[in-house]
Scaffold this motif. Structure first.
Motif, PDB file in Angstrom:
ATOM      1  N   ARG A   1       0.837  -1.216   0.000  1.00  0.00           N
ATOM      2  CA  ARG A   1       0.000   0.000   0.000  1.00  0.00           C
ATOM      3  C   ARG A   1       0.864   1.255   0.000  1.00  0.00           C
ATOM      4  O   ARG A   1       0.531   2.245  -0.659  1.00  0.00           O
ATOM      5  CB  ARG A   1      -0.960  -0.013   1.183  1.00  0.00           C
ATOM      6  CG  ARG A   1      -2.061  -1.025   0.999  1.00  0.00           C
ATOM      7  CD  ARG A   1      -3.036  -1.071   2.163  1.00  0.00           C
ATOM      8  NE  ARG A   1      -3.970  -2.159   1.965  1.00  0.00           N
ATOM      9  CZ  ARG A   1      -5.052  -2.102   1.188  1.00  0.00           C
ATOM     10  NH1 ARG A   1      -5.340  -0.993   0.545  1.00  0.00           N
ATOM     11  NH2 ARG A   1      -5.839  -3.152   1.051  1.00  0.00           N
ATOM     12  N   GLN A   2       1.969   1.207   0.733  1.00  0.00           N
ATOM     13  CA  GLN A   2       2.877   2.344   0.762  1.00  0.00           C
ATOM     14  C   GLN A   2       3.398   2.641  -0.646  1.00  0.00           C
ATOM     15  O   GLN A   2       3.459   3.795  -1.066  1.00  0.00           O
ATOM     16  CB  GLN A   2       4.031   2.066   1.713  1.00  0.00           C
ATOM     17  CG  GLN A   2       4.989   3.221   1.883  1.00  0.00           C
ATOM     18  CD  GLN A   2       6.068   2.910   2.917  1.00  0.00           C
ATOM     19  OE1 GLN A   2       6.030   1.893   3.609  1.00  0.00           O
ATOM     20  NE2 GLN A   2       7.043   3.780   3.017  1.00  0.00           N
TER      21      GLN A   2
ATOM     22  N   LYS B   1       0.367   5.039  -1.988  1.00  0.00           N
ATOM     23  CA  LYS B   1       0.989   6.295  -1.548  1.00  0.00           C
ATOM     24  C   LYS B   1       2.155   6.713  -2.429  1.00  0.00           C
ATOM     25  O   LYS B   1       2.677   7.813  -2.298  1.00  0.00           O
ATOM     26  CB  LYS B   1       1.444   6.172  -0.094  1.00  0.00           C
ATOM     27  CG  LYS B   1       0.283   5.994   0.864  1.00  0.00           C
ATOM     28  CD  LYS B   1       0.763   5.884   2.285  1.00  0.00           C
ATOM     29  CE  LYS B   1      -0.422   5.685   3.210  1.00  0.00           C
ATOM     30  NZ  LYS B   1      -0.002   5.499   4.600  1.00  0.00           N
ATOM     31  N   ARG B   2       2.600   5.799  -3.307  1.00  0.00           N
ATOM     32  CA  ARG B   2       3.682   6.049  -4.269  1.00  0.00           C
ATOM     33  C   ARG B   2       5.020   6.321  -3.572  1.00  0.00           C
ATOM     34  O   ARG B   2       5.860   7.065  -4.057  1.00  0.00           O
ATOM     35  CB  ARG B   2       3.336   7.184  -5.239  1.00  0.00           C
ATOM     36  CG  ARG B   2       1.965   7.106  -5.896  1.00  0.00           C
ATOM     37  CD  ARG B   2       1.659   5.824  -6.612  1.00  0.00           C
ATOM     38  NE  ARG B   2       2.465   5.672  -7.811  1.00  0.00           N
ATOM     39  CZ  ARG B   2       2.652   4.517  -8.443  1.00  0.00           C
ATOM     40  NH1 ARG B   2       2.105   3.418  -7.997  1.00  0.00           N
ATOM     41  NH2 ARG B   2       3.383   4.443  -9.506  1.00  0.00           N
ATOM     42  N   ASP B   3       5.210   5.685  -2.421  1.00  0.00           N
ATOM     43  CA  ASP B   3       6.468   5.777  -1.680  1.00  0.00           C
ATOM     44  C   ASP B   3       7.256   4.502  -1.956  1.00  0.00           C
ATOM     45  O   ASP B   3       6.913   3.432  -1.473  1.00  0.00           O
ATOM     46  CB  ASP B   3       6.169   5.906  -0.184  1.00  0.00           C
ATOM     47  CG  ASP B   3       7.425   5.884   0.669  1.00  0.00           C
ATOM     48  OD1 ASP B   3       8.549   5.730   0.122  1.00  0.00           O
ATOM     49  OD2 ASP B   3       7.284   6.001   1.899  1.00  0.00           O
TER      50      ASP B   3
ATOM     51  N   SER C   1      -5.706   0.411  -5.073  1.00  0.00           N
ATOM     52  CA  SER C   1      -6.475   0.280  -3.836  1.00  0.00           C
ATOM     53  C   SER C   1      -7.574  -0.763  -3.982  1.00  0.00           C
ATOM     54  O   SER C   1      -7.771  -1.618  -3.106  1.00  0.00           O
ATOM     55  CB  SER C   1      -7.076   1.636  -3.459  1.00  0.00           C
ATOM     56  OG  SER C   1      -7.798   1.531  -2.264  1.00  0.00           O
TER      57      SER C   1
END
Length: 128
Positions: A25-26, A30-32, A99
């Motif tokens: 998910r990160q 979140k594009r991290d 998501s």
């Protein structure tokens, strides 16, 4: 072509990534990308099937792991679930959204297959 001794730990590593919901998910939402180079499902698919040539190894697993039925079955299922998810995403464009994909029943199948591989690894290590 990549050697099996190099390929197997990398596949296991992808299974570890798939079961790590927070890390995915990160990166994917979140594009991290500080924790993984796998930026989305398409990148995961490319790394497994193009870079690691998973189709070749999938049909030869019993030759490489002749005494590891759980491991062979688990890896074959993981590869199959990734392929199935790729197919399902083309039929259901909503799953192109990271998501929605990560919350989908289809992704649960992928995660379950990854867990099976990791459990097989633990089982194999326990027998040594």
């Amino acid at each position: 072509m990549i050697e099996f001794e190099t390929w197997l730990p990398q596949i296991v590593g992808y299974c570890e990534l798939v079961v790590d919901d927070m890390r995915l998910r990160q990166a994917w939402i979140k594009r991290d990308f500080s924790k993984t180079s796998v930026t989305d499902f398409d990148e995961l698919y490319e790394q497994v099937f193009d870079d690691l040539d998973a189709n070749y190894f999938a049909v030869n697993l019993y030759r490489y792991l002749p005494n590891s039925g759980r491991m062979t079955t688990g890896i074959a299922d993981f590869i199959k679930m990734l392929q199935e998810t790729d197919r399902v995403r083309t039929e259901n464009p909503d799953l192109l959204d990271a998501s929605l994909l990560l919350d989908s029943d289809q992704w649960r199948l992928v995660r379950n297959s990854a867990f099976a591989v990791l459990n097989a690894v633990k089982h194999e290590e326990g027998e040594k």
